[in-house]
Design an enzyme around this catalytic site. Sequence first.
Site, PDB file in Angstrom:
ATOM      1  N   SER A 141      -3.000 -11.951   5.371  1.00  0.00           N
ATOM      2  CA  SER A 141      -3.591 -12.348   6.644  1.00  0.00           C
ATOM      3  C   SER A 141      -4.655 -13.410   6.427  1.00  0.00           C
ATOM      4  O   SER A 141      -5.074 -13.684   5.298  1.00  0.00           O
ATOM      5  CB  SER A 141      -4.203 -11.133   7.348  1.00  0.00           C
ATOM      6  OG  SER A 141      -5.218 -10.557   6.535  1.00  0.00           O
ATOM      7  N   ALA A 177     -18.951  -6.591  14.954  1.00  0.00           N
ATOM      8  CA  ALA A 177     -19.582  -5.473  14.244  1.00  0.00           C
ATOM      9  C   ALA A 177     -18.549  -4.576  13.599  1.00  0.00           C
ATOM     10  O   ALA A 177     -18.654  -3.354  13.624  1.00  0.00           O
ATOM     11  CB  ALA A 177     -20.458  -4.659  15.213  1.00  0.00           C
ATOM     12  N   HIS A 441     -22.302  21.365  -9.383  1.00  0.00           N
ATOM     13  CA  HIS A 441     -23.656  21.190  -8.867  1.00  0.00           C
ATOM     14  C   HIS A 441     -24.526  20.550  -9.943  1.00  0.00           C
ATOM     15  O   HIS A 441     -24.448  20.940 -11.110  1.00  0.00           O
ATOM     16  CB  HIS A 441     -24.245  22.554  -8.486  1.00  0.00           C
ATOM     17  CG  HIS A 441     -25.688  22.486  -8.071  1.00  0.00           C
ATOM     18  ND1 HIS A 441     -26.077  22.038  -6.822  1.00  0.00           N
ATOM     19  CD2 HIS A 441     -26.837  22.785  -8.748  1.00  0.00           C
ATOM     20  CE1 HIS A 441     -27.398  22.089  -6.750  1.00  0.00           C
ATOM     21  NE2 HIS A 441     -27.873  22.537  -7.910  1.00  0.00           N
TER      22      HIS A 441
END
Length: 462
Positions: A141, A177, A441
């Site tokens: 494109s 935007a 964690h």
Amino acid sequence: MANYDAIVIGGGPGGYVCAIRLAQLGLKTACVEGRETLGGTCLNVGCIPSKALLHASHQLHEAEHNFAKMGLKGKSPSVDWDQMKSYKQDVVDQNTKGIEFLFKKNKIDWLKGWGSIPEAGKVKVGDEVHTAKNIVIATGSEASSLPGVEVDEKIVVTSTGALDLPKTPKKMVVIGAGVIGLELGSVYARLGAEVTVVEFLDEITPGMDKDVQKTLQRILKKQGLSFVMGAAVQSVDKTKTKAKVNYKLRKDDSEATIDADVVLVATGRRPFVDNLGLDALGVKMTERGQIATDGHWATNVDGVYAIGDVIEGPMLAHKAEDEGMAVAEQIAGKSGHVNYDVIPGVIYTAPEVASVGATEQSLKEKGVNYKVGKFSFMGNARAKAVFQGEGFVKILADKDTDRVLGAHIIGPAAGDMIHEICVAMEFGASAQDIALTCHAHPTYSEAVREAALACGDGAIHA
């Protein structure tokens, strides 16, 4: 002239991936590309160079705003714009040369030049005509503009010109935007430009989750970007060094003008099919100027296929890559497949934004009975440790079956974390499946597990 099993026209993400897969499947393959380097818009003047500038400018932001908080004290770094652009180009060069190496490794012929299809089974490159049993159009494109806005890539630029400005502008106006406008607007805002985003609609990032839209706009405002929403740009007046952006507010038809050193036109992209000879060939097109294809990426002309930005669907490099692999499998007599319901989208601002699957709005429109599990990064220890506690993970699941229908993340490493949801959706997983899976964690990804828990009895750290 040479004879091939397949010729791919276009060396961007869709085209080069397709060519590599075709060669891996044993087909004699060539790829037509007129640029001096492979990789298409994405690697040369799109995804990759923009990410380099986003990374560099984010490091500057961290130095200016967060280093001292961590005890890293000293003068803030100055910006050598030419050196930053050299770094960006080095990143591009490494990637494009990597594709060239892969072509050689897989014995793919690079037909250098611009291609056209004079008739089915033939591809013309320069003065030479090559024959192929199969032709894949992957020409990508180009940036689209607006009536009354003339692009010169100096004062009024597309993303291509915005990646190579001679200096950082004092004032930049971004028209649109969407993803491109917000990413490049963020780069220049961090480098000291006064950035104003002018958007026709009343929300940023059209089509994304409403909560994400509001949160991202609020965060970007805190980072210095200004927004003029619901504004239709009428024209851009240029001098040799400046520009004036004239717009009209939709709510009351009032008119206003913004001065700028540079205007970035980020109003979307359109399929690039110029000079391929599609009209004469009789290739059917859609009303939006895309190449019409069936469920197997075949056009109405026997032996001619199309993928990526030239056909329907989101204009995303990874969507084109998926289609490239799938159509190669199809041509080789196998079963190529793309799950269009599980194609993630990412905005590489700080924080990052990522989404996949359904939004709440789309589920409401379809009448789907759904539930929401949401968890803020303020409850994530790792995110707070690196000053990125703003944002959230939001999981949408079927209220009756608990199957994951979509997810929306705004926060640190969102573009990487979204793939946990993608894999879950590919396997038809439930929110509980994610919630019951141990997550290390401290990691950002614990927020995904917490959002999944919130779809059930509740998150632990909320």
